[in-house]
Design an enzyme around this catalytic site. Sequence first.
Site, PDB file in Angstrom:
ATOM      1  N   ALA A   1      10.912   2.437  -3.350  1.00 40.74           N
ATOM      2  CA  ALA A   1      10.730   1.022  -3.692  1.00 40.74           C
ATOM      3  C   ALA A   1       9.461   0.429  -3.098  1.00 40.74           C
ATOM      4  CB  ALA A   1      11.939   0.213  -3.215  1.00 40.74           C
TER       5      ALA A   1
ATOM      6  N   ASP B   1       2.241   0.845   7.689  1.00 36.57           N
ATOM      7  CA  ASP B   1       3.701   0.932   7.634  1.00 36.57           C
ATOM      8  C   ASP B   1       4.284   1.286   8.993  1.00 36.57           C
ATOM      9  OD1 ASP B   1       3.203   0.532   4.977  1.00 36.57           O
ATOM     10  OD2 ASP B   1       3.702   2.570   4.360  1.00 36.57           O
TER      11      ASP B   1
ATOM     12  N   GLU C   1       3.062  11.682   8.365  1.00 36.43           N
ATOM     13  CA  GLU C   1       2.936  11.319   6.949  1.00 36.43           C
ATOM     14  C   GLU C   1       1.646  11.862   6.341  1.00 36.43           C
ATOM     15  OE1 GLU C   1       3.813   7.710   3.897  1.00 36.43           O
ATOM     16  OE2 GLU C   1       4.819   7.963   5.800  1.00 36.43           O
TER      17      GLU C   1
END
Length: 369
Positions: free
Chosen positions: A109, A158, A146
Amino acid sequence: MSGTSWRAPGRVNLIGEHTDYNDGFCLPLAIPQGCTATLSALDEPVLEVASAQRGKPVEIALADLRPGLLGEDGAWAGYAAGVVWALAERGHQLRGLSISIDGDVPGGAGLSSSAALECSVAAALNDLWDLGLTRSELVAVAREAENGFVGAPTGGMDQLASVLGEQDRVLLCDMRSLSVEPVSFDLEAAGLTLLVIDTKAPHQLTDGLYGERRSACEQAARQLGVNALRDVTLEDLAEAMGRLDDETLRKRARHVITENDRTLACADLLRTGQLRQTGPLLTASHASMRDDFEITVPEVDLAVEVLLAFGAFGARMTGGGFGGCVIALMEPARARAGAIAVEAAFAGRDYTLPVSFSVTAAQGTHKLH
């Protein structure tokens, strides 16, 4: 050794999209939805990763731990395994480990379910292995997981938001210095809600489109002779547009340069309690993402259009783009009506029905037990 549980939140980025890897400014908030990681030691030299949202656990021999090891079926476990790998890359000794994760950030999302997973695992490992890492180091380890292990070329906002988030505060992040300034964002006191519409349009940052945008920004910076697009101010915009030799580069650079300016202007308004007045900046951000950065999709554009028609002070896509969520700053009663109207509009176009909820600025990564 007994286990430990840590929770890390997802995030909504209020404004400042694709500015992080351009050394720019962004304004995220941690949200109540997040990921809990429970870790315990194992005697065997293996890494076991289980998720309440997934089926079969993934088991990896520590000697085999490396980027690219996990196939598509086990890719979800890479965000946890990548944290262990990043710590090993920093010289920390690997030991057998069981990782159990349970999250309620909607996957895909654009609300940083991946950063929530990484940060919860990093914090729990720091506790379990008594590594003594600072919060800034936790951010770096999660980002390395990441970028280096999973292979998503994200810019670090983030992880900053997930580790350092504060209740009723957004974080003005300077992505060059990695300094963070908490700025008041008390929605209840202002009589507002921050509505999130999960459009259910697919959102995937490792499929090349995100990387293309990043490469274009880096190319534009080289042509302009600056270290990063953050070094080009709004006053320099016209000159910069004349020096770039490609229309796509001009559009990508224009978004980043104007988005940095919007983010700083938004922070200025919030410092003086002018939450409603930030709305036009949010809407202008969406137009820039749609027209110059070209990262929106029909579902998110439709949601923004409907929410503005139903009285949103401002609305925009949030996250890396190509799907994901829309946010809108609204009065609570109008937010309920707007969410229903978006559902009706999606049904009329045979889109997957969206899911709506409201968020507040929440606490960052913290220990549960």
